[in-house]
Motif scaffolding. Structure first.
Motif, PDB file in Angstrom:
ATOM      1  N   GLU A 159      26.946 -52.680   7.253  1.00  9.81           N
ATOM      2  CA  GLU A 159      28.441 -52.347   7.164  1.00  9.81           C
ATOM      3  C   GLU A 159      28.709 -52.315   5.583  1.00  9.81           C
ATOM      4  O   GLU A 159      29.777 -52.259   5.339  1.00  9.81           O
ATOM      5  N   TYR A 160      27.925 -52.399   4.515  1.00 12.68           N
ATOM      6  CA  TYR A 160      28.311 -52.499   3.220  1.00 12.68           C
ATOM      7  C   TYR A 160      27.950 -50.883   2.608  1.00 12.68           C
ATOM      8  O   TYR A 160      28.608 -49.955   2.128  1.00 12.68           O
ATOM      9  N   ASN A 161      26.608 -50.407   2.787  1.00 12.44           N
ATOM     10  CA  ASN A 161      26.241 -49.109   2.393  1.00 12.44           C
ATOM     11  C   ASN A 161      25.507 -48.243   3.411  1.00 12.44           C
ATOM     12  O   ASN A 161      24.934 -47.124   3.473  1.00 12.44           O
ATOM     13  N   GLY A 162      25.638 -48.990   4.569  1.00 16.86           N
ATOM     14  CA  GLY A 162      25.122 -47.964   5.914  1.00 16.86           C
ATOM     15  C   GLY A 162      25.236 -49.258   6.961  1.00 16.86           C
ATOM     16  O   GLY A 162      25.796 -50.177   7.113  1.00 16.86           O
ATOM     17  N   TYR A 163      24.331 -48.844   8.186  1.00 19.46           N
ATOM     18  CA  TYR A 163      24.099 -49.525   9.310  1.00 19.46           C
ATOM     19  C   TYR A 163      22.850 -49.716   9.590  1.00 19.46           C
ATOM     20  O   TYR A 163      22.020 -49.096   9.729  1.00 19.46           O
ATOM     21  N   LEU A 164      22.311 -51.191  10.107  1.00 25.46           N
ATOM     22  CA  LEU A 164      21.057 -51.459  10.709  1.00 25.46           C
ATOM     23  C   LEU A 164      21.192 -51.365  12.169  1.00 25.46           C
ATOM     24  O   LEU A 164      22.000 -52.141  12.656  1.00 25.46           O
ATOM     25  N   ILE A 165      20.630 -50.495  12.646  1.00 27.92           N
ATOM     26  CA  ILE A 165      20.329 -50.233  14.164  1.00 27.92           C
ATOM     27  C   ILE A 165      19.691 -51.375  14.910  1.00 27.92           C
ATOM     28  O   ILE A 165      18.452 -51.540  14.408  1.00 27.92           O
ATOM     29  N   LYS A 166      20.289 -52.176  15.616  1.00 23.54           N
ATOM     30  CA  LYS A 166      19.645 -53.357  16.365  1.00 23.54           C
ATOM     31  C   LYS A 166      19.375 -53.022  17.962  1.00 23.54           C
ATOM     32  O   LYS A 166      18.604 -53.540  18.396  1.00 23.54           O
ATOM     33  N   ASN A 167      20.486 -52.492  18.459  1.00 20.74           N
ATOM     34  CA  ASN A 167      20.321 -52.236  20.027  1.00 20.74           C
ATOM     35  C   ASN A 167      20.367 -50.772  20.395  1.00 20.74           C
ATOM     36  O   ASN A 167      21.148 -50.323  21.208  1.00 20.74           O
ATOM     37  N   ASN A 168      19.703 -49.948  19.569  1.00 22.67           N
ATOM     38  CA  ASN A 168      19.583 -48.533  19.875  1.00 22.67           C
ATOM     39  C   ASN A 168      21.001 -47.932  19.780  1.00 22.67           C
ATOM     40  O   ASN A 168      21.244 -47.083  20.558  1.00 22.67           O
ATOM     41  N   GLU A 169      21.937 -48.439  19.179  1.00 20.31           N
ATOM     42  CA  GLU A 169      23.319 -47.948  18.961  1.00 20.31           C
ATOM     43  C   GLU A 169      23.341 -46.673  18.026  1.00 20.31           C
ATOM     44  O   GLU A 169      24.560 -46.667  17.462  1.00 20.31           O
ATOM     45  N   TRP A 170      22.498 -45.923  18.079  1.00 25.53           N
ATOM     46  CA  TRP A 170      22.693 -44.728  17.132  1.00 25.53           C
ATOM     47  C   TRP A 170      23.905 -43.861  17.558  1.00 25.53           C
ATOM     48  O   TRP A 170      24.376 -43.496  16.624  1.00 25.53           O
TER      49      TRP A 170
END
Length: 391
Positions: free
Chosen positions: A331-342
């Motif tokens: 949420e600072y320079n992007g998103y890390l996808i944890k639960n297939n929330e593409w």
């Protein structure tokens, strides 16, 4: 200093080669003479063309032949330091350094010392700490056993030899930890980015040139199972069909035709495969895109894609694995996808241009703090000087 960089593969093979050339440019600006030994050509530098030893099945013979080539170059050019870009040339480089009495450096960017495939993933894409003979026995067909046992035996024997290098470098925390688990200490050196490199053509002109008006998502990298691009395409199939977006897939690899077949069978007309492109072309694609995706399944050591996306002020969506975690602050320079929330994250960014711009600016700021070529080059120069004064 006169430095011989042994980068066996040519530019275009992968991110490791691009990173090494960028690092060389930084050293060159500091006044050092850089020479490349490779099967390809590194423009802007003196090059020595290496023979292709890939078809030689006996690794000890390959190392001896390559080592002898390097010895001739070292003696002719009066090299101060020899730097191996990756594991493949490492033992040949070590042999040449020992024979000529110069300092040696090896640079690791993957898990080649822990796995015959360099990924530490099995055929079902499950992660394992390192290969074992039992793992190979279970994982491979009987016809492959002798070859894979031989490769693993060679890798295991190399662990002690790698410790003889004057300097072992790792490019990310996951690689550093993997080497440590094998009893090999290494020094971390961040992958560099030349912040002065910019594509001069405007976004508007690029979009006109490529005939793109839609929101554009870019994947740039090799097309292999562990890269996760096929799985991402399956996940986004309905979204891509129903929405006005363009999904550009740049790269080549063993999954190319599998991905192409899926696109054609499901009539995903806004997904376009463009093959492998040179670095300059990829930088243009980053600039015209709205969002970059890195769907790696494996613990990617340090994806160059993320660095180049941030270099171009672009937000990144990446899986929550490996070196992605080192580069993406959620949420600072992007998103890390944890639960297939593409799909959810893509929709958020499609609707919010100011958020995309904010994430992109933050990414650029992170690069300036941690990956600036000028800083990284001076850091490596300091490492070189330190080993040169050692007896």
């Amino acid at each position: 200093m006169k430095i011989l960089i042994v980068s066996y593969y040519p530019l275009g093979f992968g991110g490791a080669e691009v990173s090494m050339k960028i690092l060389a440019s930084g050293l060159k600006k500091l006044g050092h003479e850089i020479i490349f030994a490779s099967t390809g050509h590194y423009e802007g530098y003196k090059n020595y063309k290496l023979r292709n030893y890939r078809k030689i099945p006996f690794f000890f013979l390959r190392d001896n032949l390559l080592g002898n080539e390097l010895i001739k170059i070292i003696n002719k050019e009066r090299i101060d330091i020899i730097h191996s870009n990756g594991y493949y040339t490492s033992l040949a480089v070590l042999k040449a350094a020992k024979k000529t009495g110069i300092k040696s450096v090896v640079h690791f960017r993957d898990y080649a010392l822990a796995c015959v495939k360099s990924t530490c993933l099995d055929s079902s894409n499950k992660e394992h700490e390192r290969d074992t003979y039992r793992h190979i026995f279970v994982e491979y067909f009987p016809l492959r056993w002798i070859w894979e046992f031989y490769k693993w035996s060679y890798i295991k024997r190399s662990w002690k030899k790698i410790k003889q290098f004057d300097l072992v470098i790792s490019n990310s925390n996951p690689v550093k930890e993997k080497l440590k688990s094998l009893g090999i200490e290494s020094t971390y050196l961040a992958n560099p980015v030349d912040l002065e490199e910019r594509t001069k053509t405007s976004v508007k002109e690029l979009r006109k040139e490529y005939k793109i008006k839609e929101f554009t998502i870019l994947y740039a990298g090799t097309l292999e199972e562990h890269k996760g691009i096929y799985e991402l395409l399956v996940t986004l199939k309905d979204f891509l069909i129903k929405n006005k977006v363009r999904f550009i897939i740049a790269g080549k690899g063993s999954s190319y035709f599998k991905i192409l077949k899926y696109i054609l069978e499901n009539t995903i007309i806004n997904a376009k495969m463009i093959g492998m492109k040179q670095h300059e072309e990829i930088m243009r694609l980053y600039k015209l895109s709205d969002l970059i995706v890195v769907p790696s399944i494996w613990k990617e050591p340090l994806p160059r894609t993320i660095l180049e996306a941030m270099q171009n002020n672009k937000p990144v969506l990446a899986t929550n694995v490996g070196g992605n975690i080192d580069l993406i602050k959620d949420e600072y320079n992007g998103y890390l996808i944890k639960n297939n929330e593409w799909e959810q994250r893509i929709k958020e960014l499609m609707k919010n241009k100011s958020l995309r711009e904010k994430l992109g600016r933050n990414g650029r700021k992170l690069l300036e703090e941690k990956h600036d070529l000028k800083k990284i080059s001076k850091e490596l120069e300091g490492m070189y000087k330190k080993i040169l004064i050692k007896n």
